[in-house]
Design an enzyme around this catalytic site. Structure first.
Site, PDB file in Angstrom:
ATOM      1  N   SER A   1       0.807  -1.210   0.000  1.00 26.19           N
ATOM      2  CA  SER A   1       0.000   0.000   0.000  1.00 26.19           C
ATOM      3  C   SER A   1       0.846   1.267   0.000  1.00 26.19           C
ATOM      4  O   SER A   1       1.698   1.444  -0.864  1.00 26.19           O
ATOM      5  CB  SER A   1      -0.954  -0.028   1.193  1.00 26.19           C
TER       6      SER A   1
ATOM      7  N   LYS B   1       0.092  -4.061  -3.578  1.00 26.71           N
ATOM      8  CA  LYS B   1      -1.258  -3.562  -3.287  1.00 26.71           C
ATOM      9  C   LYS B   1      -1.250  -2.047  -3.422  1.00 26.71           C
ATOM     10  O   LYS B   1      -0.690  -1.351  -2.596  1.00 26.71           O
ATOM     11  CB  LYS B   1      -1.704  -3.948  -1.883  1.00 26.71           C
TER      12      LYS B   1
END
Length: 109
Positions: free
Chosen positions: A9, A34
């Site tokens: 992320s 991600k």
């Protein structure tokens, strides 16, 4: 910059920024991959629905979703880096390689 398969992320977004702009050497394993921005709404029954609303894309247009970021120096991480313990650093292969790299870099500076 140290990364492993659990780096995801926003951490990946910053890693990609530093790597693309040659501000850091990335050491470790390929990252998770991600880059989704997640939206949500709350349900009347107390539950929550999460859904993707977009993706992080680097300055140079790279979307690392599902591909991750490949490090500049690959080091297999058997998992010691997850629970970093100052008493057991000698068992952490990534830390060893990173320190060797830094010492060599300083010596040749």
């Amino acid at each position: 910059m140290l990364v492993n398969k659990f780096t995801a992320s926003t951490a990946e977004f910053f890693t990609q920024f530093f790597k693309e702009n040659k501000l850091a050497i990335v050491i470790g394993e390929k990252t998770y991959g991600k880059s989704e921005l997640i939206g949500y709404f709350n349900l009347e029954n107390g539950g929550t629905v999460f859904f993707p609303i977009g993706y992080f894309v680097s300055e140079k247009g790279k979307n690392i979703s599902k591909t991750g970021i490949y490090p500049d120096i690959y080091v297999d991480d058997p998992g010691f880096g997850i629970f970093l313990d100052s008493k057991n650093l000698e068992n952490d292969n990534v830390i060893k390689i990173a320190l060797d790299f830094l010492f060599e870099y300083e010596k040749n500076k």
